[in-house]
Design a protein around this motif. Sequence first.
Motif, PDB file in Angstrom:
ATOM      1  N   MET A  15      36.534  27.419  30.143  1.00  0.00           N
ATOM      2  CA  MET A  15      35.464  28.215  30.736  1.00  0.00           C
ATOM      3  C   MET A  15      35.332  27.837  32.210  1.00  0.00           C
ATOM      4  N   ALA A  16      35.663  28.772  33.092  1.00  0.00           N
ATOM      5  CA  ALA A  16      35.476  28.567  34.522  1.00  0.00           C
ATOM      6  C   ALA A  16      33.999  28.723  34.859  1.00  0.00           C
ATOM      7  N   ASP A  17      33.636  28.337  36.074  1.00  0.00           N
ATOM      8  CA  ASP A  17      32.241  28.359  36.495  1.00  0.00           C
ATOM      9  C   ASP A  17      32.096  29.298  37.693  1.00  0.00           C
ATOM     10  N   ASP A  18      31.477  30.458  37.472  1.00  0.00           N
ATOM     11  CA  ASP A  18      31.260  31.458  38.537  1.00  0.00           C
ATOM     12  C   ASP A  18      32.573  32.086  39.012  1.00  0.00           C
ATOM     13  N   LEU A  19      33.479  32.352  38.113  1.00  0.00           N
ATOM     14  CA  LEU A  19      34.762  32.960  38.485  1.00  0.00           C
ATOM     15  C   LEU A  19      34.583  34.455  38.710  1.00  0.00           C
ATOM     16  N   GLY A  20      34.921  34.927  39.897  1.00  0.00           N
ATOM     17  CA  GLY A  20      34.757  36.326  40.251  1.00  0.00           C
ATOM     18  C   GLY A  20      35.882  37.207  39.728  1.00  0.00           C
ATOM     19  N   TRP A  21      35.537  38.406  39.322  1.00  0.00           N
ATOM     20  CA  TRP A  21      36.513  39.374  38.815  1.00  0.00           C
ATOM     21  C   TRP A  21      37.601  39.647  39.856  1.00  0.00           C
ATOM     22  N   GLY A  22      37.205  39.715  41.121  1.00  0.00           N
ATOM     23  CA  GLY A  22      38.148  40.057  42.177  1.00  0.00           C
ATOM     24  C   GLY A  22      38.833  38.874  42.816  1.00  0.00           C
ATOM     25  N   ASN A  23      38.698  37.674  42.235  1.00  0.00           N
ATOM     26  CA  ASN A  23      39.345  36.475  42.781  1.00  0.00           C
ATOM     27  C   ASN A  23      40.667  36.155  42.099  1.00  0.00           C
ATOM     28  N   LEU A  24      41.178  37.095  41.308  1.00  0.00           N
ATOM     29  CA  LEU A  24      42.395  36.860  40.534  1.00  0.00           C
ATOM     30  C   LEU A  24      43.440  37.913  40.862  1.00  0.00           C
ATOM     31  N   GLY A  25      44.688  37.481  40.900  1.00  0.00           N
ATOM     32  CA  GLY A  25      45.753  38.375  41.302  1.00  0.00           C
ATOM     33  C   GLY A  25      45.926  39.571  40.399  1.00  0.00           C
ATOM     34  N   PHE A  26      45.726  39.410  39.093  1.00  0.00           N
ATOM     35  CA  PHE A  26      45.928  40.540  38.187  1.00  0.00           C
ATOM     36  C   PHE A  26      44.813  41.572  38.279  1.00  0.00           C
ATOM     37  N   HIS A  27      43.713  41.251  38.984  1.00  0.00           N
ATOM     38  CA  HIS A  27      42.669  42.235  39.261  1.00  0.00           C
ATOM     39  C   HIS A  27      42.673  42.697  40.718  1.00  0.00           C
ATOM     40  N   ASN A  28      43.254  41.918  41.582  1.00  0.00           N
ATOM     41  CA  ASN A  28      43.154  42.182  43.021  1.00  0.00           C
ATOM     42  C   ASN A  28      44.475  41.797  43.705  1.00  0.00           C
ATOM     43  N   PRO A  29      45.566  42.501  43.378  1.00  0.00           N
ATOM     44  CA  PRO A  29      46.893  42.065  43.825  1.00  0.00           C
ATOM     45  C   PRO A  29      47.156  42.208  45.320  1.00  0.00           C
ATOM     46  N   LYS A  30      46.329  42.953  46.032  1.00  0.00           N
ATOM     47  CA  LYS A  30      46.594  43.193  47.444  1.00  0.00           C
ATOM     48  C   LYS A  30      45.939  42.172  48.364  1.00  0.00           C
ATOM     49  N   ASN A  31      45.141  41.252  47.817  1.00  0.00           N
ATOM     50  CA  ASN A  31      44.475  40.245  48.640  1.00  0.00           C
ATOM     51  C   ASN A  31      45.453  39.115  48.922  1.00  0.00           C
ATOM     52  N   PRO A  32      45.829  38.884  50.185  1.00  0.00           N
ATOM     53  CA  PRO A  32      46.845  37.869  50.486  1.00  0.00           C
ATOM     54  C   PRO A  32      46.377  36.439  50.275  1.00  0.00           C
ATOM     55  N   GLN A  33      45.062  36.214  50.171  1.00  0.00           N
ATOM     56  CA  GLN A  33      44.567  34.857  49.950  1.00  0.00           C
ATOM     57  C   GLN A  33      44.700  34.422  48.500  1.00  0.00           C
ATOM     58  N   ILE A  34      44.838  35.377  47.599  1.00  0.00           N
ATOM     59  CA  ILE A  34      44.881  35.061  46.173  1.00  0.00           C
ATOM     60  C   ILE A  34      46.261  34.587  45.779  1.00  0.00           C
TER      61      ILE A  34
END
Length: 427
Positions: free
Chosen positions: A34-53
């Motif tokens: 169980m992660a703590d405050d994990l954002g939906w858009g902080n993961l590559g499989f949800h947000n593949p275009k973010n270069p920081q991920i």
Amino acid sequence: TMATFQLSFAASILIYFIYGAMSETTAPNIVFIMADDLGWGNLGFHNPKNPQISTPNMDNLVMNEGLELMRHYVSKDSMPTRSSFQSGRLPIHVNTDRNDVFDPLYGLPSSMTTIATKLRDSQYSYNTHMVGKWDCGFATYSQLPTRRGYDTFYGYLSNDIDYYSKKIIPRADGGNLCGNDGTSTDETDTTMYDLWDNEEPVYTLDDAQYSEYSFSKRVIDIIDEYGSDSTPNPFFLMYSSHLPHSPLQLPQDYVNEYMMNGDGISENDEDYCTARNEYIYPNIIDPTHDNDIIGQDFQCRQLLQAQVNLLDKIIGDIVDKLKSNNLWDNTLLFITTDNGGSLELDSTAGNNYPLRGGKYSELEGGIRATTFISGGYLPESRRGQKEYGLTHISDWYRTFCEMLGIDATDYMAVDAGNPDVDGYNIW
């Protein structure tokens, strides 16, 4: 109704993916992260275009080796979600008063049987381990994890600690849980340190040791106790990570590797989180910023994402250890979060894109949790798929029980006048 149909559909798809696996003669090991405050858009499989991920391990687990639950719901805050998971109740049926953690009524009611107790006392005699954040009450010894079904515990009992000093983080008003107004610098003040090994506080604290490294090492050490030549008992291991909860702190080696080499740096970031973050890691001078201590001037979204990326690396290490110990084929791995990413810009910078809202909000960004199931026990036919049936964090209690042929009824709680388990069997 549509809700009933969706719940039935969720149950049917999980019945399908587990049924074949349960023909095995041994009960599966269960690793629940169980992660703590994990954002939906902080993961590559949800947000593949973010270069920081950079989350290749979780991306692979979801896309190739796992089943993603697209409509898995939790509470908008930490303790209600955690109590819901441990007890199998909806948060409204668990005491969720967060006003005073020293109130003996804070956290799980003593009459409620936890999932760890159910598994430990079953015909399979699970070994049960908890590492990381508890946050289900600690006013009395009876509320400690080792009194609530866990054979071992290593972690912290409160909601939030400094990754280095291991002190409980002061409230937003500057005070802390022991009444200090937040202005004292006296080492003898009432500031609480919060790191425990079973029922004993850890008296020798290394304020240069990043706490999440200590937690992940303990997880690896526990897994190393098992294998083909070890105890025949299956294990239930809950790794309740601090990441990526504030404060926005990182280990020095990871800062050097990720933060200081320019990878993923954005010119369109913000630094509001400096209001409640003293440093990225202690006593480190940044020569590129007039020799300021690192943490006085940094990019908050990048730091938060770096914490998520570090969590991904730790998860990769856990998966590798399960495989190298020949445990993977008989293990179910669950990964979720207690709530959505926090959008409190004075302390953090979560990303729930494209969901609206965040932690403390009852919008999708606050309560729709990134969740997936993996492990070799998951049939190949269900890997790399997404499911949209409704599920809730309280469902895992009854699901784990009935998956193993355990009566999920909590007779002790019912006899005490408390509600029975709420969760659905989504086996």
